[in-house]
Design a protein around this motif. Structure first.
Motif, PDB file in Angstrom:
ATOM      1  N   UNK A 179       0.831  -1.205   0.000  1.00 59.87           N
ATOM      2  CA  UNK A 179       0.000   0.000   0.000  1.00 59.87           C
ATOM      3  C   UNK A 179       0.867   1.258   0.000  1.00 59.87           C
ATOM      4  N   UNK A 180       1.951   1.235   0.775  1.00 62.38           N
ATOM      5  CA  UNK A 180       2.873   2.381   0.781  1.00 62.38           C
ATOM      6  C   UNK A 180       3.514   2.563  -0.590  1.00 62.38           C
ATOM      7  N   UNK A 181       3.871   1.448  -1.217  1.00 64.22           N
ATOM      8  CA  UNK A 181       4.487   1.519  -2.544  1.00 64.22           C
ATOM      9  C   UNK A 181       3.514   2.115  -3.557  1.00 64.22           C
ATOM     10  N   UNK A 182       2.243   1.706  -3.474  1.00 61.42           N
ATOM     11  CA  UNK A 182       1.232   2.221  -4.395  1.00 61.42           C
ATOM     12  C   UNK A 182       1.022   3.716  -4.187  1.00 61.42           C
ATOM     13  N   UNK A 183       1.042   4.156  -2.922  1.00 61.07           N
ATOM     14  CA  UNK A 183       0.888   5.591  -2.643  1.00 61.07           C
ATOM     15  C   UNK A 183       1.996   6.406  -3.304  1.00 61.07           C
ATOM     16  N   UNK A 184       3.228   5.894  -3.241  1.00 65.62           N
ATOM     17  CA  UNK A 184       4.345   6.596  -3.851  1.00 65.62           C
ATOM     18  C   UNK A 184       4.193   6.654  -5.371  1.00 65.62           C
ATOM     19  N   UNK A 185       3.789   5.523  -5.956  1.00 68.33           N
ATOM     20  CA  UNK A 185       3.611   5.505  -7.412  1.00 68.33           C
ATOM     21  C   UNK A 185       2.459   6.407  -7.810  1.00 68.33           C
ATOM     22  N   UNK A 186       1.407   6.452  -6.970  1.00 69.77           N
ATOM     23  CA  UNK A 186       0.274   7.333  -7.254  1.00 69.77           C
ATOM     24  C   UNK A 186       0.714   8.784  -7.360  1.00 69.77           C
ATOM     25  N   UNK A 187       1.596   9.187  -6.451  1.00 68.56           N
ATOM     26  CA  UNK A 187       2.094  10.567  -6.473  1.00 68.56           C
ATOM     27  C   UNK A 187       2.857  10.843  -7.767  1.00 68.56           C
ATOM     28  N   UNK A 188       3.673   9.855  -8.170  1.00 69.80           N
ATOM     29  CA  UNK A 188       4.437  10.015  -9.412  1.00 69.80           C
ATOM     30  C   UNK A 188       3.501  10.121 -10.615  1.00 69.80           C
ATOM     31  N   UNK A 189       2.463   9.283 -10.639  1.00 67.08           N
ATOM     32  CA  UNK A 189       1.530   9.298 -11.761  1.00 67.08           C
ATOM     33  C   UNK A 189       0.706  10.581 -11.775  1.00 67.08           C
ATOM     34  N   UNK A 190       0.388  11.100 -10.586  1.00 67.19           N
ATOM     35  CA  UNK A 190      -0.346  12.366 -10.513  1.00 67.19           C
ATOM     36  C   UNK A 190       0.476  13.492 -11.124  1.00 67.19           C
ATOM     37  N   UNK A 191       1.799  13.468 -10.872  1.00 65.61           N
ATOM     38  CA  UNK A 191       2.694  14.468 -11.474  1.00 65.61           C
ATOM     39  C   UNK A 191       2.716  14.309 -12.990  1.00 65.61           C
ATOM     40  N   UNK A 192       2.755  13.052 -13.458  1.00 63.15           N
ATOM     41  CA  UNK A 192       2.758  12.793 -14.897  1.00 63.15           C
ATOM     42  C   UNK A 192       1.485  13.322 -15.547  1.00 63.15           C
ATOM     43  N   UNK A 193       0.339  13.060 -14.890  1.00 61.51           N
ATOM     44  CA  UNK A 193      -0.917  13.550 -15.447  1.00 61.51           C
ATOM     45  C   UNK A 193      -0.943  15.076 -15.470  1.00 61.51           C
ATOM     46  N   UNK A 194      -0.361  15.688 -14.426  1.00 65.61           N
ATOM     47  CA  UNK A 194      -0.312  17.142 -14.383  1.00 65.61           C
ATOM     48  C   UNK A 194       0.563  17.722 -15.476  1.00 65.61           C
TER      49      UNK A 194
END
Length: 405
Positions: A179-194
């Motif tokens: 779950x922690x790993x997914x949270x980190x990847x989520x942040x990275x993907x949010x930056x990519x989408x931005x």
């Protein structure tokens, strides 16, 4: 007589029940889908077992007499796997395994296994592993007694191979880590989408195996993997499509399915961010499937769960080249004419009236009616863009739709 199949395929039996909420025709449809899932996972359904019950047996899912029939067939025909159409409790799985002495899977475990095969990116693999661990946790007790005879194959990919010897504490720690790993990847993907700028976002959604990836390839002229198997696409694919000088982003998302495991809905909500953040949804439907309306309901239900049911949506009825209405004998006065006897023109009339002008009928494979599709998508994207950026709408005059892509 059992038909001979590819010896590399794992031999399995399918088991389902008829209840007050699931009649025989509905069960047949679910078992047809379960058989396709089994094939997708690398197995071959040798035989189906069904039973009428008010509710599943809390100990063994089916009755003792039917269970004995299954056990005898398994022993006589060298069957290695029994697959149940509904999710089994930990106690049911444990009891059934003791009786049948073979690998026992349910629909959830089977879908998780297919996802484990299909996941290509680190993100998707992490999401699948999280879902598998959450599925495994309440079943650890039974694992100790029967996993020694499970030699791999369907249902045994992913963490199942490495977590067999663990206890609940270790699995819980693993879940927390994932779950922690997914949270980190989520942040990275949010930056990519931005970083994608202010382009309009369009997402393809729909039931699994309806032709979303084929349509994606046709529109964007890309090479997204597509084949006639369930969940051929698991990782979200995003492509930039430009109509003259009006660009937009088109994403192909994982297909939905009835009885989708809760673990997958939860762990894949991040992947579905592409749907949540889309400005326009293209809901692709396989109109050649006899129960496509139920598929639509299943997709709409999941869209509601991820708070995306209120987005602008175009219904795209695909595979019109494969659609065939069942013939009705005009001399047969006893048979009632139902929706399965509708012609394609009648379906068009029905759905056009249901959703106004938000329905299109195409064949992505044979490129039928794609000009109408392209024009409609262009109009919608242009309207969204003008609404959002009124100061530069003059940059996008009417466009020759044949140049789309």
């Amino acid at each position: 007589m059992i038909e001979k199949k590819d010896v590399s395929l794992e031999r399995a039996v399918l088991i389902g029940i008829v209840t007050k909420d699931q009649d025989e025709s509905k069960l047949k449809e679910y078992l047809d889908e379960l058989e396709f899932l089994t094939f997708t996972a690398g197995g071959y359904a040798v035989k189906r077992f069904t039973q009428k019950m008010d509710m599943p047996n809390p100990k063994t899912f089916i009755g003792s007499g039917k269970m004995e029939d299954v056990r005898s067939f398994i022993e006589e025909n060298d069957i290695g796997t029994a697959i149940f159409d509904d999710e089994l409790s930990a106690a049911q799985e444990r009891n059934i395994s003791k009786i049948l002495n073979v690998k026992v899977l349910d629909r959830t475990n089977l879908i998780l296994d297919i996802f484990a095969q299909r996941a290509q990116t680190s993100y998707a693999r992490t999401q699948v592993e999280l879902a598998q661990c959450e599925y495994l946790l309440p079943r650890l007790r039974g694992m100790w007694t029967h996993l020694e005879r499970q030699k791999g194959g369907i249902g045994m990919r992913g963490p199942g191979e490495t977590e067999i010897e663990t206890d609940r504490r270790i699995v819980r720690d693993k879940i927390a880590l994932l779950k922690d790993r997914i949270k980190k990847i989520d942040k990275q993907m949010a930056v990519q989408r931005g970083n994608r700028g202010q382009m309009v976002r369009v997402a393809l959604v729909g039931y699994t195996n309806v032709g979303k990836s084929t349509l994606m390839n046709t529109i964007s002229k890309s090479e997204v993997f597509a084949e006639n198997k369930l969940f051929a696409t698991l990782d979200t694919t995003v492509r930039k499509v430009v109509i003259q000088n009006l660009p937009f982003l088109l994403s192909d998302t994982v297909g939905f399915i009835r009885k989708l495991p809760t673990q997958l809905v939860d762990s894949f909500k991040s992947t579905l961010d592409e749907v949540r953040e889309a400005d326009l949804l293209l809901h692709v439907v396989d109109i050649s499937h006899p129960n496509f309306e139920e598929h639509i309901d299943s997709v709409n239900k999941i869209l509601g769960e991820i708070k995306s049911s209120d987005k602008p949506t175009i219904m795209v009825f695909n595979k019109i080249d494969a659609y065939q209405a069942e013939p009705l004998d005009e001399d047969d006065l006893e048979t009632e004419r139902t929706e399965k006897h509708y012609s394609l023109e009648e379906w068009k009339s029905t759905w056009m009236s249901k959703v106004g002008n938000n329905a299109l009928f195409i064949s992505a494979l044979n490129k039928q009616n794609l000009e109408d599709f392209k024009k409609r998508v262009y109009d919608e994207v242009r309207e969204i863009h003008i609404t959002r950026f009124p100061y530069n709408h003059f940059l996008y005059p009417d466009y020759n739709y044949e140049d789309m892509g």
